[in-house]
Design an enzyme around this catalytic site. Sequence first.
Site, short mmCIF file in Angstrom:
data_model
loop_
_atom_site.label_atom_id
_atom_site.label_comp_id
_atom_site.label_asym_id
_atom_site.label_seq_id
_atom_site.Cartn_x
_atom_site.Cartn_y
_atom_site.Cartn_z
N ASP A 68 3.34 9.53 -1.34
CA ASP A 68 2.15 8.69 -0.68
C ASP A 68 1.99 7.64 -1.84
OD1 ASP A 68 -0.21 8.09 0.89
OD2 ASP A 68 -0.80 10.11 0.63
N HIS A 112 0.82 -1.27 -0.13
CA HIS A 112 0.02 0.08 -0.04
C HIS A 112 0.81 1.27 -0.12
CE1 HIS A 112 -3.90 -1.88 0.63
NE2 HIS A 112 -3.38 -2.99 0.85
C1 GDG Z 1 -2.18 3.95 3.10
C2 GDG Z 1 -1.11 4.67 2.17
C3 GDG Z 1 -2.70 4.45 0.42
C4 GDG Z 1 -8.82 10.21 7.53
N1 GDG Z 1 -9.22 11.03 8.49
C5 GDG Z 1 -10.24 10.75 8.88
C6 GDG Z 1 -10.59 9.43 8.22
N2 GDG Z 1 -9.51 9.24 7.32
C7 GDG Z 1 -9.65 8.14 6.36
C8 GDG Z 1 -9.88 8.66 5.05
C9 GDG Z 1 -9.12 7.54 4.15
C10 GDG Z 1 -7.95 7.16 5.15
O1 GDG Z 1 -8.20 7.47 6.46
C11 GDG Z 1 -6.66 7.59 4.66
O2 GDG Z 1 -6.01 7.05 3.72
P1 GDG Z 1 -4.89 7.56 2.66
O3 GDG Z 1 -4.92 6.74 1.40
O4 GDG Z 1 -4.75 9.06 2.25
O5 GDG Z 1 -3.84 7.36 3.59
P2 GDG Z 1 -2.83 6.08 4.61
O6 GDG Z 1 -3.86 6.05 5.82
O7 GDG Z 1 -1.64 6.62 4.71
O8 GDG Z 1 -3.11 4.81 3.67
C12 GDG Z 1 -1.85 5.45 1.09
C13 GDG Z 1 -3.67 3.49 1.34
O9 GDG Z 1 -2.88 3.04 2.38
C14 GDG Z 1 -4.47 2.53 0.83
O10 GDG Z 1 -3.74 1.68 -0.09
O11 GDG Z 1 -3.57 5.16 -0.51
O12 GDG Z 1 -1.00 5.90 0.23
O13 GDG Z 1 -0.19 5.39 2.80
O14 GDG Z 1 -9.89 6.72 3.70
O15 GDG Z 1 -11.31 8.84 4.60
N3 GDG Z 1 -11.71 8.63 8.27
C15 GDG Z 1 -12.74 9.09 9.39
N4 GDG Z 1 -12.41 10.07 10.25
C16 GDG Z 1 -11.13 10.95 10.02
O16 GDG Z 1 -10.92 11.86 10.70
N5 GDG Z 1 -13.71 8.34 9.59
#
Ligand code: GDG
Length: 455
Positions: free
Chosen positions: A365, A156
């Site tokens: 990312d 990921h």
């Molecule tokens: C890893 C990789 C890759 C965030 N704040 C809240 C909340 N979130 C949820 C978002 C989104 C998720 O968390 C964050 O996803 P990202 O993809 O931006 O980042 P990582 O956590 O670093 O994820 C990344 C991912 O895995 C998938 O393969 O894209 O590159 O680093 O879904 O919505 N959800 C809630 N409250 C929040 O305050 N409910």
Amino acid sequence: MKLIVATNRSPYNVKKEKNHVTLQKTDGGLISALDPVMKENGGVWVCESDTLLKDYDVKLPYPIKQIKLTENETKHYYDGFCNTQIWPIFHYFPAKYKFHIKDWDFYKQVNQKFADEIAAIIETEDIIWVHDYQLMLLPKLLRNMGIKNKIGFFLHIPFPNFEIYRIFPKRTEILEALLSCDLIGFHTESYRKHFIECVKYFLGSQAGIKENLIQYKDITSKVIALPISIDYKHIEKTAKSSKVEVKLSKLKDNFNNQIIGLGVDRLDYSKGIVEKFEGLELFFEKKPEYIKKVSFVQIAVPTRVNVTEYRKLKRQTDEAVGRINGKFSRDGWTPIHYIYSSVKFEDLIAYYRLADFIIVSALRDGLNLVAKEYVSTRINNSGTLILSEFTGAAEEMPYKYLINPYDSCSIAFAIEATLKGNEDKKTSEMANLRNYVSQNDIFKWFNIFLNELKQ
Ligand code: GDG
């Protein structure tokens, strides 16, 4: 046949309230993406957790087998090897990296615990799908235990290029372990190429490479690029719901119908939050006519709070918010609204709907799901996605407002460009993005990976 999914993190935890406990979904990219497909397709989820769900009277959406780690395992495997070693190297931060052999020993130990748990439940026709950098040794440990079932692995986070990857002392062991899989998936073509380049260099003629197939010892692994996605329909439906409408109208009142920019990130140095604030600072400095007209909301979810670099980042972020708000605040108006906590899903969707633009300023990312979620909530095709060129999403999506987050001018310029941009053009660009995400959702990603694995 059942699908066995293995991730470090548990998709659910319990929330203890006065007289009862409730099931609570965990935040984070991987869980957001996999939970809806597990609900729809079923299977068993194997993960780590300090509170075991089986000790509580809660109804699970699918079977979850949890592994409890000791304090030392959490310290050396999770905080240590995963988040102080692999994470900085794979995200191109070698200066934050320090090798400790003890962490590696615990990484092996915890991966073995996962292997033992899976070995105890596996049946002949089952398929195993291992996720992410915390469990990169697991496929090989399973093979060592004589497991012949199909094994898939999805990374990921980015797979770094050769010059960065070579810094990592356990580079060969990790490549060999991944090559125990039948299928290895990355978000982008760049990461896939980096992986193959590293295999060539570190395993040399022992690995036979033919296009997307790598033959190593007696296993042939297929290596694919398949960017992850989101449950588009669910997010769009939530964005249109009356619950979100009510929340949105309250937010609009609170912000006096100002222009709103948004950031949603775990408080991680790879996400470039301080750099984003520096871009905003420059924007208000150069364009003071926007003071009191544009506000920025940053949701920063606490993460890895036991790791030194993350505590340092918390201080740097607090300082940046204090400095910028101190410099530009006027008559009850503040430029940055900083929320250092996780917000409920519906609240998050209301913020997405409120935002006239979102800034994803990651310094690196794997993909970035926030970018796709924002797009899915733009039910009127309004709004702008300002996206870092260092995200996997930038390589994948038809984007328009690319930024280099290392350059404050690039961020300040993108904000001004979106505020002055032609509305019709912005609407048609957002419609294109929405169309793209709706056609390429999480279910498509899941089915492609699983079908490839079954072949
Ligand atoms: C890893 C990789 C890759 C965030 N704040 C809240 C909340 N979130 C949820 C978002 C989104 C998720 O968390 C964050 O996803 P990202 O993809 O931006 O980042 P990582 O956590 O670093 O994820 C990344 C991912 O895995 C998938 O393969 O894209 O590159 O680093 O879904 O919505 N959800 C809630 N409250 C929040 O305050 N409910």
